[in-house]
Each structure stands twice: as C-alpha cells, then as structure tokens.
Design an enzyme around this catalytic site. Structure first.
Site, mmCIF file in Angstrom:
data_model
loop_
_atom_site.group_PDB
_atom_site.id
_atom_site.type_symbol
_atom_site.label_atom_id
_atom_site.label_comp_id
_atom_site.label_asym_id
_atom_site.label_seq_id
_atom_site.Cartn_x
_atom_site.Cartn_y
_atom_site.Cartn_z
ATOM 1 N N GLU A 5 -12.782 21.511 98.345
ATOM 2 C CA GLU A 5 -13.477 22.635 98.963
ATOM 3 C C GLU A 5 -13.388 23.845 98.035
ATOM 4 O OE1 GLU A 5 -15.261 25.508 100.818
ATOM 5 O OE2 GLU A 5 -15.310 23.555 101.823
ATOM 6 N N ASP A 9 -14.297 23.722 92.516
ATOM 7 C CA ASP A 9 -15.743 23.520 92.525
ATOM 8 C C ASP A 9 -16.023 22.017 92.512
ATOM 9 O OD1 ASP A 9 -18.241 22.932 90.621
ATOM 10 O OD2 ASP A 9 -18.614 24.796 91.692
ATOM 11 N N GLY A 10 -16.846 21.553 93.448
ATOM 12 C CA GLY A 10 -17.093 20.122 93.581
ATOM 13 C C GLY A 10 -17.690 19.480 92.338
ATOM 14 N N ASP A 48 -20.294 16.921 102.026
ATOM 15 C CA ASP A 48 -20.491 17.738 103.231
ATOM 16 C C ASP A 48 -20.857 19.137 102.753
ATOM 17 O OD1 ASP A 48 -20.473 18.955 105.667
ATOM 18 O OD2 ASP A 48 -18.331 18.704 106.050
ATOM 19 N N CYS A 49 -22.069 19.241 102.218
ATOM 20 C CA CYS A 49 -22.487 20.445 101.510
ATOM 21 C C CYS A 49 -23.312 21.368 102.402
ATOM 22 C CB CYS A 49 -23.308 20.066 100.284
ATOM 23 S SG CYS A 49 -24.680 18.947 100.642
#
Length: 298
Positions: free
Chosen positions: A108, A140-141, A162-163
């Site tokens: 997250e 950061d994803g 899950d953006c």
C-alpha cells in the site's frame, strides 16, 4: 467535495452521485491524496479519496469477495497472495479467510489510509493485519513488482490489484510497466485480477487493459460484479493468466473447492463465479477491438 452536509463524487464530468454526510469522522490531505471518512445513514461509514468514493460499509463485501475468492478458488491451490493497494483492509480480510493461503504480502502506497481505516473502518480489516500470515509493505506498487527480487518467497499464485481509478496515485496501476512486473512475480499457473472500472462510463479502460495486459498473458479476459457504490451498472474486473483453463473450472468443481475451503460469503457463490465471466455484448466488442489492435501491432 462536500458542503451543506452533502458529499458529491467528482469522478465523471456531467454526472455524479451524492451522499448525505451525517458526520465527518476524518478528513485530511495525506502525503499522496485527499482522504475523507464520513457516516451516511444508508451506506454506513464511507471513504473517499480525491473526490472518488472508494468503499462503504454497506456493500464492500461484494467487491472484496469477488476480487479475492474468484481467483483463489479458480486457482485451486493458492498458497501465496500479493495484494497491491487495499489499504482499507477488506481484501486482506477476505484472502485470509482461506486457511490454505500461507502468506499474503500487501503493498500500500499510503500509510495514512491504513491507519485511518484501522481506526474508522475497523470492520473492513477485522483484525486481519494481526494475522501472522500477513506482511504489510508501504511502497509504490509499480516499484515493488518491478524491483523486488524474484525468489521463492516473492513469487505469487494470485496477485490482486485493489487499485483506485486511473487518476492520481492509481494511474500507474493500469500501465504496461505494472502488468509486466506482476507477470514477473506470478507462478506458472498464477492469476492476476484487478478493479477495472464501470464499463458503461469507462469502456476505454477495458480496451486499454485488454491491450496492455493481453501482451503478457495467454488468457486476458474480464468478469463482472454489481456493486452499488460504483454507480452506472456492473463493474468489470480484469483477469490475466497463462493457465487458459482457470476461468473454465466447472460449477461442480468450484462448489467442491468452496465447500472444502470452509469460508462463508454474502455475495460470492460458485454459480455466480462461473456466470460472472459472461459479459454484455458491448464489453465483448471492446475486448475484441483491443485484441485485434494488439495483434495488428505485434
């Protein structure tokens, strides 16, 4: 934006939905975005980021069940799961219902979202952050999936994005770089799923995802769920895997796996899982258009 005890969502130009704000529980500008959590008599506690509703107590179970149980039960033997985003904790809660899942990494970008949702939306996470199988990473994803060392403990059977919508901090989670990084961390029969917008209003997101994600997996498709909070009809959920049989698992086998899992649900059923891959014709046409464009470009 909210004034006169009304919160007006600003996702679409010329159209929006509004919520009566009975009480503001938290509102602040975090390091990355504007965050508000408020109470509404119909939907319970509601969270919004940068003017866009993210989750409500009333219907969050639909979204979280369909993005978690569909890929996990379709896979059939998921041990390691990666969640990108999901700071409210609902996705983590649903994934950890599966006792067969041995480890969950959740990445997250915004610690404040995690902290405030633990405080003001505790039923979403329901204690899941304390589960020893859970590992929370604040990062950061896109950077995570592209830079983390690929090893046995960094390969995943299921990856769930899950953006938020593709604006602000969430925009990069719809990029080719992100899909490439996720593919790098998927196991051979691993499954990637992601929130992909409401196609009646965001059909270009379906086309863009089909173009980009389809470049990295043998089976790029979408499935659907009806989630009232995300107005204007059903929401599409992206699906990507090299296992072309994963979305064709029979209702009978899904029923067996569901029973064996021992989980309880309020929306998900094996029959609904199977049927969710049947899409409206206009969505099918958008996918076909993107596939044709991708093939002609290659």
């Amino acid at each position: 934006m909210h004034k006169d005890n009304t919160y007006l969502e600003t996702l679409y130009s010329g159209y929006g939905q509004s919520f009566t704000v009975d009480k503001v529980l938290f509102e602040n500008k975090t390091e990355h975005q504007h965050l508000i959590i408020f109470e509404n008599a119909v939907f319970g506690r509601v969270m919004a980021l940068d003017g866009v509703i993210q989750t409500t107590e009333k219907d969050e179970f639909i979204y979280h069940e369909m993005l978690s149980h569909v890929p996990i039960l379709a896979h059939g033997n998921a041990k390691r799961v990666l969640i990108i985003g999901g700071g409210d904790g609902g996705m983590l809660r649903e994934v950890l219902k599966h006792k067969s899942v041995e480890h969950v990494t959740m990445v997250e970008i915004d610690q404040a979202v995690v902290d405030m949702c633990k405080q003001w939306l505790p039923n979403h996470s329901a204690g899941s952050y304390e589960d020893p199988r859970a590992n929370l990473v604040i990062d950061d994803g896109v950077k995570f999936v592209n830079n983390v060392e690929k090893a046995a403990d960094n390969s995943f059977d299921v990856i769930i994005s899950d953006c938020t919508d593709p604006i602000g901090p969430g925009e990069v989670l719809f990029s080719s770089d992100f899909y490439s990084g996720c593919k790098r961390l998927l196991t051979e029969k691993g499954i990637f799923v992601a929130q992909n917008g409401v196609p009646l209003m965001q059909l270009e997101e379906v086309e863009t995802t089909a173009m980009r994600l389809g470049s990295y997996v043998n089976d790029c498709h979408f499935y659907a769920a009806a989630i009232p909070t995300y107005a204007c009809g059903v929401m599409t959920l992206a699906w990507g895997t090299d296992d072309t049989q994963a979305r064709k698992v029979s209702v009978e086998e899904l029923t067996r796996r569901f029973a064996a899992s021992g989980i309880s649900t309020r929306y998900y059923t094996p029959a609904l899982h199977h049927g969710s891959f049947a899409l409206p014709r206009y969505v099918e046409e958008a996918i076909e258009k993107a596939e044709a464009a991708r093939k002609s470009a290659s």
